[in-house]
Design a protein around this motif. Structure first.
Motif, PDB file in Angstrom:
ATOM      1  N   SER A 284      16.646  -7.987  -9.324  1.00  0.00           N
ATOM      2  CA  SER A 284      15.572  -8.117  -8.808  1.00  0.00           C
ATOM      3  C   SER A 284      14.891  -6.938  -8.853  1.00  0.00           C
ATOM      4  CB  SER A 284      15.830  -8.769  -7.385  1.00  0.00           C
ATOM      5  OG  SER A 284      16.145  -7.918  -6.533  1.00  0.00           O
ATOM      6  N   VAL A 285      13.447  -7.134  -8.788  1.00  0.00           N
ATOM      7  CA  VAL A 285      12.450  -5.956  -8.678  1.00  0.00           C
ATOM      8  C   VAL A 285      11.326  -6.265  -7.792  1.00  0.00           C
ATOM      9  CG1 VAL A 285      12.644  -5.179 -11.055  1.00  0.00           C
ATOM     10  CG2 VAL A 285      10.980  -6.908 -10.600  1.00  0.00           C
ATOM     11  N   ARG A 286      10.469  -5.767  -7.299  1.00  0.00           N
ATOM     12  CA  ARG A 286       9.463  -6.004  -6.244  1.00  0.00           C
ATOM     13  C   ARG A 286       8.373  -5.202  -6.410  1.00  0.00           C
ATOM     14  NH1 ARG A 286       8.049  -3.104  -2.379  1.00  0.00           N
ATOM     15  NH2 ARG A 286       7.763  -4.764  -0.631  1.00  0.00           N
ATOM     16  N   PHE A 287       7.177  -5.878  -5.937  1.00  0.00           N
ATOM     17  CA  PHE A 287       5.947  -4.700  -5.903  1.00  0.00           C
ATOM     18  C   PHE A 287       5.224  -5.299  -4.598  1.00  0.00           C
ATOM     19  CE2 PHE A 287       4.653  -8.519  -8.035  1.00  0.00           C
ATOM     20  CZ  PHE A 287       3.384  -9.041  -7.556  1.00  0.00           C
ATOM     21  N   ASP A 288       4.302  -4.410  -3.805  1.00  0.00           N
ATOM     22  CA  ASP A 288       3.566  -4.983  -2.848  1.00  0.00           C
ATOM     23  C   ASP A 288       2.372  -5.491  -3.348  1.00  0.00           C
ATOM     24  OD1 ASP A 288       5.225  -3.760  -0.804  1.00  0.00           O
ATOM     25  OD2 ASP A 288       4.568  -1.805  -1.274  1.00  0.00           O
ATOM     26  N   TRP A 289       1.834  -6.450  -2.575  1.00  0.00           N
ATOM     27  CA  TRP A 289       0.929  -7.526  -2.902  1.00  0.00           C
ATOM     28  C   TRP A 289      -0.302  -6.717  -2.500  1.00  0.00           C
ATOM     29  CZ3 TRP A 289       0.742 -11.619  -5.897  1.00  0.00           C
ATOM     30  CH2 TRP A 289       1.756 -12.262  -5.690  1.00  0.00           C
ATOM     31  N   GLN A 290      -1.344  -6.640  -3.386  1.00  0.00           N
ATOM     32  CA  GLN A 290      -2.602  -6.386  -3.036  1.00  0.00           C
ATOM     33  C   GLN A 290      -3.815  -7.444  -3.004  1.00  0.00           C
ATOM     34  OE1 GLN A 290      -4.025  -2.944  -5.507  1.00  0.00           O
ATOM     35  NE2 GLN A 290      -2.278  -1.730  -5.175  1.00  0.00           N
ATOM     36  N   ARG A 291      -4.784  -7.528  -2.454  1.00  0.00           N
ATOM     37  CA  ARG A 291      -5.601  -8.479  -2.098  1.00  0.00           C
ATOM     38  C   ARG A 291      -6.254  -8.995  -3.583  1.00  0.00           C
ATOM     39  NH1 ARG A 291      -8.287 -10.395   2.120  1.00  0.00           N
ATOM     40  NH2 ARG A 291      -7.732  -8.491   3.119  1.00  0.00           N
ATOM     41  N   ASP A 292      -6.297 -10.071  -3.906  1.00  0.00           N
ATOM     42  CA  ASP A 292      -6.986 -10.784  -5.273  1.00  0.00           C
ATOM     43  C   ASP A 292      -6.082 -10.542  -6.215  1.00  0.00           C
ATOM     44  OD1 ASP A 292      -9.069 -11.819  -4.266  1.00  0.00           O
ATOM     45  OD2 ASP A 292     -10.515 -10.103  -4.575  1.00  0.00           O
TER      46      ASP A 292
END
Ligand SMILES: [Fe+2]
Length: 325
Positions: A284-292
């Protein structure tokens, strides 16, 4: 768990982890629909290679624009969400909230509706409002998950299949009327029969459904084998320990609201479920959400999850391209 901090996909990751391919506009104010229209073939190829695609920094136009994004990318409107296993609210049309689940709980990695006879091939997520902390949508390349599964465990699942048993008890959990979006019992039975699900009415007015499915599938475009099933997600051992123990104190394993077994009904030992969870997490990998942000996921290449979070977090979800189309 790998955290992606760079805006671009790190070098050397292609074909390995489900690192989403990342695309940003050349100029500010670029509309996402125009961008997709101009680059559709390349974007679809990237999605198939990486399993997921993050479109960041585009003008989306809110939930209405997100609905149009699905139409632009898939060429069809989003699908209705049937045979629901988790609470969702409709935002508009066939655009839904991501699961309305308590914010402090993790939702484990899964492939949308892989317990059904038909599933969406493509998923869309749209970040209307990012969370304050965490709340990522981690992804796992299910080609890698398959490689991380012990060959003996895989052989067992390939020989026996797997089975999901759901019990809709009167007055406990999601009622069958909500799950099937009807209060017509005959309609439920007919719906289930068409989809290879055995439906059994219980003396207490509840319903038990049983479906036997394959654990390993072949991706229809790449031909690759993938670990595509809900055997781990729905296994009682994947619940938070106190929740699982609480349910097991009330119900026998076959009477739990949801639980999985081998296809012949045999128990999946807890240590096998532990091993499978570790296989998912290793990929698994992840990234932080940014608006839009718009995240496009090939549902037969990447599993998705939800981290616990704080803050508001509004992520819209849509599904498209049924597997039997
Ligand atoms: Fe999901």
């Amino acid at each position: 768990m790998t955290t992606i901090t760079s805006e671009e996909t790190p070098a050397g990751w292609a074909g390995e982890g489900t690192v989403p391919g990342v695309r940003r506009p050349d100029a500010p104010g670029t509309g996402i629909h125009e961008y997709i229209d101009a680059n559709r073939a390349e974007l679809r190829a990237l999605l198939t290679e990486r399993g997921a695609l993050l479109l960041r920094g585009f003008e989306v136009g809110g939930v209405d624009g997100f609905d149009g994004t699905v139409r632009a990318f898939s060429g069809t409107p989003p699908l209705a969400y049937a045979e629901r296993s988790s609470p969702r609210s409709t935002i508009k049309g066939q655009v839904y909230t991501s699961t309305d689940y308590p914010p402090d709980e993790e939702i484990f990695l899964h492939n949308e509706n892989s317990y059904q006879a038909v599933w969406p091939r493509t998923l869309y997520f749209f970040c209307a409002e990012p969370p304050l902390t965490q709340g990522a949508t981690p992804l796992a390349d299910i080609r890698r998950v398959l490689r991380a599964v012990d060959p003996g465990v895989r052989a067992e699942f390939e020989a026996r299949g797997w089975q999901v048993v759901r019990n809709f008890h009167a007055g406990f959990g999601v009622p069958w009327q909500e799950a099937f979006n009807t209060s017509d019992k005959d309609g439920v039975v007919a719906y289930c029969r068409e989809r290879g699900i055995d439906a059994e009415w219980r003396p207490d007015g509840g319903l038990r459904t049983t479906a036997v499915r394959k654990a390993v599938h072949r991706h229809p475009v790449t031909g690759e084998e993938v670990w595509f099933n809900h055997a781990t997600f729905f296994h009682v051992g994947t619940l938070a320990p106190e929740v699982g123990a609480g349910l097991r104190a009330i119900f026998a394993d076959e009477d739990l609201p949801t639980n999985t077994f081998y296809g012949d009904g045999g128990a999946i030992p807890d240590e096998v479920a532990d091993h499978l969870r570790a296989a998912y997490r290793s990929a698994s990998v992840r990234f932080d959400w940014q608006r839009d942000d718009v995240l496009v996921v090939d549902n037969m290449l990447a599993a998705h999850a939800r981290e616990p979070f704080t803050g508001p977090r509004r992520i819209a979800v849509a599904m498209a391209e049924p597997s039997d189309a």
